[in-house]
Design an enzyme around this catalytic site. Sequence first.
Site, PDB file in Angstrom:
ATOM      1  N   GLU A 110     -18.010  15.895  57.652  1.00  0.00           N
ATOM      2  CA  GLU A 110     -19.041  15.428  58.575  1.00  0.00           C
ATOM      3  C   GLU A 110     -18.903  16.125  59.933  1.00  0.00           C
ATOM      4  O   GLU A 110     -17.823  16.210  60.500  1.00  0.00           O
ATOM      5  CB  GLU A 110     -18.903  13.914  58.761  1.00  0.00           C
ATOM      6  CG  GLU A 110     -19.947  13.306  59.672  1.00  0.00           C
ATOM      7  CD  GLU A 110     -19.715  11.826  59.924  1.00  0.00           C
ATOM      8  OE1 GLU A 110     -20.682  11.135  60.284  1.00  0.00           O
ATOM      9  OE2 GLU A 110     -18.568  11.356  59.754  1.00  0.00           O
ATOM     10  N   LYS A 133     -28.042  10.531  57.701  1.00  0.00           N
ATOM     11  CA  LYS A 133     -27.108   9.419  57.512  1.00  0.00           C
ATOM     12  C   LYS A 133     -27.827   8.072  57.579  1.00  0.00           C
ATOM     13  O   LYS A 133     -28.488   7.755  58.584  1.00  0.00           O
ATOM     14  CB  LYS A 133     -26.024   9.514  58.589  1.00  0.00           C
ATOM     15  CG  LYS A 133     -24.878   8.524  58.490  1.00  0.00           C
ATOM     16  CD  LYS A 133     -23.842   8.894  59.554  1.00  0.00           C
ATOM     17  CE  LYS A 133     -22.631   7.967  59.537  1.00  0.00           C
ATOM     18  NZ  LYS A 133     -21.605   8.415  60.508  1.00  0.00           N
ATOM     19  N   CYS A 180     -20.455   9.547  55.381  1.00  0.00           N
ATOM     20  CA  CYS A 180     -19.426   8.744  56.055  1.00  0.00           C
ATOM     21  C   CYS A 180     -19.573   7.249  55.850  1.00  0.00           C
ATOM     22  O   CYS A 180     -19.284   6.728  54.780  1.00  0.00           O
ATOM     23  CB  CYS A 180     -19.382   9.109  57.535  1.00  0.00           C
ATOM     24  SG  CYS A 180     -17.844   8.570  58.346  1.00  0.00           S
TER      25      CYS A 180
END
Length: 422
Positions: free
Chosen positions: A152, A227, A264
């Site tokens: 990331e 995300k 994540c």
Amino acid sequence: MESNGEKAVVSSSENGKSETETAESSSKDGSICGFDSLHHLLQESLSPPLFQEVSRLLLGLNCGKSLETIALPEPAGALSSKHDFDLQAYSFRADKESLRGPRLVRVGLVQNGIALPTTAPFSDQKRAIFQKLTPIIEAAGASGVNIICLQEAWMMPFAFCTREKRWCEFAEPIDGESTEFLQEFARKYNMVIINPILERDIKHGETLWNTAVIIGNHGNIIGKHRKNHIPRVGDFNESTYYMEGNTGHPVFETAYGKIAVNICYGRHHPLNWLAFGLNGAEIVFNPSATVGELSEPMWPIEARNAAIANSYFVGSINRVGTEVFPNPFTSGDGKPQHADFGHFYGSSHFSAPDASCTPSLSRYKDGLMVSDLDLNLCRQLKDKWGFRMTARYEMYSYLLARYVKPDFEPQVISDPLLRRST
């Protein structure tokens, strides 16, 4: 002392260090009692029979056997030695089928620390990270990797928790500098590359997103995913920089299989994993930045559980090192101000739908994990367990549709005797 042919584990005090001193040393260098991973600690501390049994319980079996290691080409090993990064390679097999041949794909995960202090000029920091990753990606190319995923926001320090806006300068459009850098490798090695960046959306008011750009094996941009879930946990309160993504749960059909990216914090949300599976993913990558005190006990569990529950492979990537920032910051938790988040513990690994997984990369060194995946295993586990067939999606959808309404009432049946007066 040894007993019954088994090695005794030497305590830290026998090595001249107290347990506290050993813990402090491990905290500083990122090791686990001097070892770069739990796997190596156990391997050195247990007799071969005990280690084999412990590995079976911790790592599982792939089609009834332990994972086999892969012998990579000599140039890859030479790059690993010269540039001091961890290099590991394993093979996930599937059962032989009568009507389909094997569907083998070689996949790579890259973990790394930053290359210069966070006080260096931003242009120098980015250039140094590019230089640092070049030999690792070259090693992947020399190994015949078909798909590779970076960590990331790999092209910058993970500065999102400082809440300082100057770090927004690292943001770039999806066809920006980092993508151009990786497109050359994609074309050179016929490789699909997942490029997680801080995205600057030029066409929408320069909005910032945490984004993964999917680069095709011809150097083309296939698409992007933003995300979905943004943490608001202690230092990791990233909504100062970007908000929840708006791209849904896309699965990208590439030359080497159907892939998705769960960025994540999304790994903590089972429905997020589920949605990628419902859209047909065969490999889901989880590029992350997470520190030991916050999440390390969860790290080997969540991705593995997702691979099992959704019958796909998962590649988990985490950065390494401790990133110290010039201005201390606080977390709103009453603790003193500090200049770092803690140690990013690496430990990147693959998980398979049959509950097997690789050992982890180093907890403190840059690294490349390579694995051969037979994608036939995905369907074979769907047939075996029948999770898709036995799920009750209509029940879940009914509950969720009610839950999001303001007048939702939980389905709770109380014992009438609880309200009887005494």
